[in-house]
Enzyme design. Structure first.
Site, PDB file in Angstrom:
ATOM      1  N   GLY A   8     -24.407 -22.889 -33.586  1.00 16.48           N
ATOM      2  CA  GLY A   8     -25.465 -22.180 -32.848  1.00 16.48           C
ATOM      3  C   GLY A   8     -24.980 -21.752 -31.470  1.00 16.48           C
ATOM      4  O   GLY A   8     -25.737 -21.808 -30.495  1.00 16.48           O
ATOM      5  N   GLY A  11     -27.009 -18.951 -29.310  1.00 18.30           N
ATOM      6  CA  GLY A  11     -28.380 -19.168 -28.863  1.00 18.30           C
ATOM      7  C   GLY A  11     -28.479 -19.508 -27.384  1.00 18.30           C
ATOM      8  O   GLY A  11     -27.483 -19.499 -26.647  1.00 18.30           O
ATOM      9  N   GLN A  12     -29.706 -19.824 -26.959  1.00 19.12           N
ATOM     10  CA  GLN A  12     -29.968 -20.053 -25.536  1.00 19.12           C
ATOM     11  C   GLN A  12     -29.119 -21.204 -24.978  1.00 19.12           C
ATOM     12  O   GLN A  12     -28.521 -21.084 -23.916  1.00 19.12           O
ATOM     13  CB  GLN A  12     -31.466 -20.354 -25.320  1.00 19.12           C
ATOM     14  CG  GLN A  12     -31.866 -20.316 -23.856  1.00 19.12           C
ATOM     15  CD  GLN A  12     -33.184 -21.015 -23.571  1.00 19.12           C
ATOM     16  OE1 GLN A  12     -33.723 -21.747 -24.404  1.00 19.12           O
ATOM     17  NE2 GLN A  12     -33.711 -20.817 -22.373  1.00 19.12           N
ATOM     18  N   ASP A  34     -21.663 -19.582 -35.443  1.00 16.80           N
ATOM     19  CA  ASP A  34     -23.057 -19.130 -35.546  1.00 16.80           C
ATOM     20  C   ASP A  34     -23.131 -18.177 -36.728  1.00 16.80           C
ATOM     21  O   ASP A  34     -22.084 -17.770 -37.253  1.00 16.80           O
ATOM     22  CB  ASP A  34     -23.502 -18.420 -34.240  1.00 16.80           C
ATOM     23  CG  ASP A  34     -25.011 -18.517 -34.024  1.00 16.80           C
ATOM     24  OD1 ASP A  34     -25.762 -18.125 -34.936  1.00 16.80           O
ATOM     25  OD2 ASP A  34     -25.438 -18.987 -32.958  1.00 16.80           O
ATOM     26  N   ILE A  35     -24.348 -17.808 -37.116  1.00 14.76           N
ATOM     27  CA  ILE A  35     -24.468 -16.729 -38.105  1.00 14.76           C
ATOM     28  C   ILE A  35     -24.718 -15.406 -37.374  1.00 14.76           C
ATOM     29  O   ILE A  35     -24.774 -14.361 -37.981  1.00 14.76           O
ATOM     30  CB  ILE A  35     -25.574 -17.017 -39.162  1.00 14.76           C
ATOM     31  CG1 ILE A  35     -26.892 -17.396 -38.490  1.00 14.76           C
ATOM     32  CG2 ILE A  35     -25.125 -18.091 -40.135  1.00 14.76           C
ATOM     33  CD1 ILE A  35     -28.067 -17.506 -39.451  1.00 14.76           C
ATOM     34  N   TYR A 142     -42.546 -27.716 -36.126  1.00 16.14           N
ATOM     35  CA  TYR A 142     -41.342 -27.969 -35.322  1.00 16.14           C
ATOM     36  C   TYR A 142     -41.340 -29.421 -34.824  1.00 16.14           C
ATOM     37  O   TYR A 142     -40.329 -30.122 -34.931  1.00 16.14           O
ATOM     38  CB  TYR A 142     -41.361 -26.983 -34.159  1.00 16.14           C
ATOM     39  CG  TYR A 142     -40.276 -27.129 -33.138  1.00 16.14           C
ATOM     40  CD1 TYR A 142     -38.948 -26.854 -33.450  1.00 16.14           C
ATOM     41  CD2 TYR A 142     -40.583 -27.492 -31.824  1.00 16.14           C
ATOM     42  CE1 TYR A 142     -37.959 -26.955 -32.478  1.00 16.14           C
ATOM     43  CE2 TYR A 142     -39.600 -27.587 -30.850  1.00 16.14           C
ATOM     44  CZ  TYR A 142     -38.284 -27.318 -31.190  1.00 16.14           C
ATOM     45  OH  TYR A 142     -37.313 -27.416 -30.234  1.00 16.14           O
TER      46      TYR A 142
HETATM   47  C1  AKB Z   1     -40.201 -24.602 -27.787  1.00 15.23           C
HETATM   48  O1  AKB Z   1     -40.988 -24.148 -26.955  1.00 15.23           O
HETATM   49  O2  AKB Z   1     -40.382 -24.573 -29.010  1.00 15.23           O
HETATM   50  C2  AKB Z   1     -38.930 -25.277 -27.268  1.00 15.23           C
HETATM   51  C3  AKB Z   1     -39.112 -26.746 -27.087  1.00 15.23           C
HETATM   52  C4  AKB Z   1     -39.943 -27.268 -26.002  1.00 15.23           C
HETATM   53  O3  AKB Z   1     -38.545 -27.500 -27.830  1.00 15.23           O
HETATM   54  N1  AKB Z   1     -38.531 -24.684 -26.042  1.00 15.23           N
END
Ligand code: AKB
Length: 315
Positions: A8, A11-12, A34-35, A142
């Site tokens: 990755g 990414g950021q 990364d992809i 998440y």
């Molecule tokens: C998100 O907002 O999903 C991320 C996190 C806080 O893990 N930046």
């Protein structure tokens, strides 16, 4: 000598962490993957390969071929995007982690950094100064994947001796690579819009306090944790990392000190409910004690740097 795989790198976090690791370990020893296409400075400073962490056979082949000893696995679908594709996000987030845990069993890549998040907490968690050990009932895809990941990391450490290390990042703020699909992303977008248009419509309410950290502090914390002596660790799941805590209204006021005509309006969307379920501030005493976590930036110093650097970039 360590041979490091960054998954990755475009990414950021990856776009900054890869360069920091190359400074420490030597350009040729940090394999960026990364992809997606990475920024030019990653391509020019050391090895880059297209690698899909979800393809286990390729991952194992890569790690054996390049004699990888450490992995930084930064691949994830963030909170806002994950709510739009729950099953795919669960599949991607969990498989990406499990593949690198299994890789640690099957190869010499025994040391693994994997980011968790403040998203592991939920609406029943104490909201202010959230402690390391507390109620954890996340209600986002998440957050559930990050909490499950922490449990798996600790399990592999205890059962198979894998050197799993992790922090619960707050919202990360940076000027190099914009985040994508997170709930804390407003705190990056606001600076770009302040410079581009002198106004910003925020997708969170003005009083939504969240824990946040400037990328330089996050990178320093990550490297410190990975270099720390693990005999001092009092836990092997994931450490709270607090940074600062502020609301959209606070950032707008900090920006106005430099751009007085800046205007902010508020139009909360589905991400408001996610923000409302997360802590407003984090207690990170355990990380400070176990491995010396520290941070340098506050809202004002970060704002000054963000505005200067974004002006240079798009100005
Ligand atoms: C998100 O907002 O999903 C991320 C996190 C806080 O893990 N930046």
């Amino acid at each position: 000598m360590e041979r490091i795989l960054v998954i990755g790198c475009s990414g950021q976090i990856g776009s900054e962490l890869t360069l920091a690791l190359r400074k420490i370990h030597g350009n040729e020893n940090v394999f960026a993957t990364d992809i997606k296409q990475p920024p030019a400075d990653i391509l020019e400073s050391g090895p880059f390969h297209v690698l899909d962490v979800l393809d286990y056979n390729n991952l194992l082949h890569f790690a054996v071929r390049f004699k990888i000893t450490q992995v930084y696995n930064l691949a994830a679908v963030l909170s806002g995007n994950a709510e739009k594709i729950p099953m795919q996000a669960w599949e991607i987030n969990m498989k990406a982690l499990m593949n690198t845990l299994e890789l640690a069993r099957d190869s010499d890549a025994k040391k693994l950094f994997w980011p968790s998040s403040i998203a592991v907490f939920g609406p029943t968690t104490p909201r202010f100064n959230t402690p390391q050990l507390t109620v954890m009932e996340p209600n986002t895809v998440y957050g559930i994947s990050k909490l499950a990941g922490e449990r798996w990391g600790e399990y592999y450490q205890k059962r198979y001796g894998i050197d799993f290390r992790s922090v619960r990042y707050p919202g990360l703020i940076s000027y190099k690579t914009e985040a994508g699909g997170g709930t804390t992303d407003y705190a990056v977008e606001i600076y770009y819009e302040a410079i581009r248009n002198k106004k910003y419509e925020c997708f969170l309410r003005e009083d939504s306090a969240l824990p946040m950290m400037f990328m330089d502090d996050a990178i320093a914390a990550t490297i410190k944790l990975m270099n720390a002596n693990s005999s001092k660790f009092s836990l092997r799941s994931s450490y709270n990392v607090g940074g600062m805590s502020f609301t959209p209204k606070d950032v707008a006021a900090a920006i106005k000190k430099h751009i007085p005509e800046f205007e902010i309006t508020y139009k909360p969307d589905f991400r408001q409910a996610i923000a409302d379920s997360w802590p407003a501030s984090i207690d990170d005493q355990v990380a400070r004690k176990d491995w010396g976590l520290s941070d340098k930036f506050n809202l004002d110093s970060m704002t000054e740097l963000m505005l200067t650097e974004i002006t240079k970039k798009i100005g």
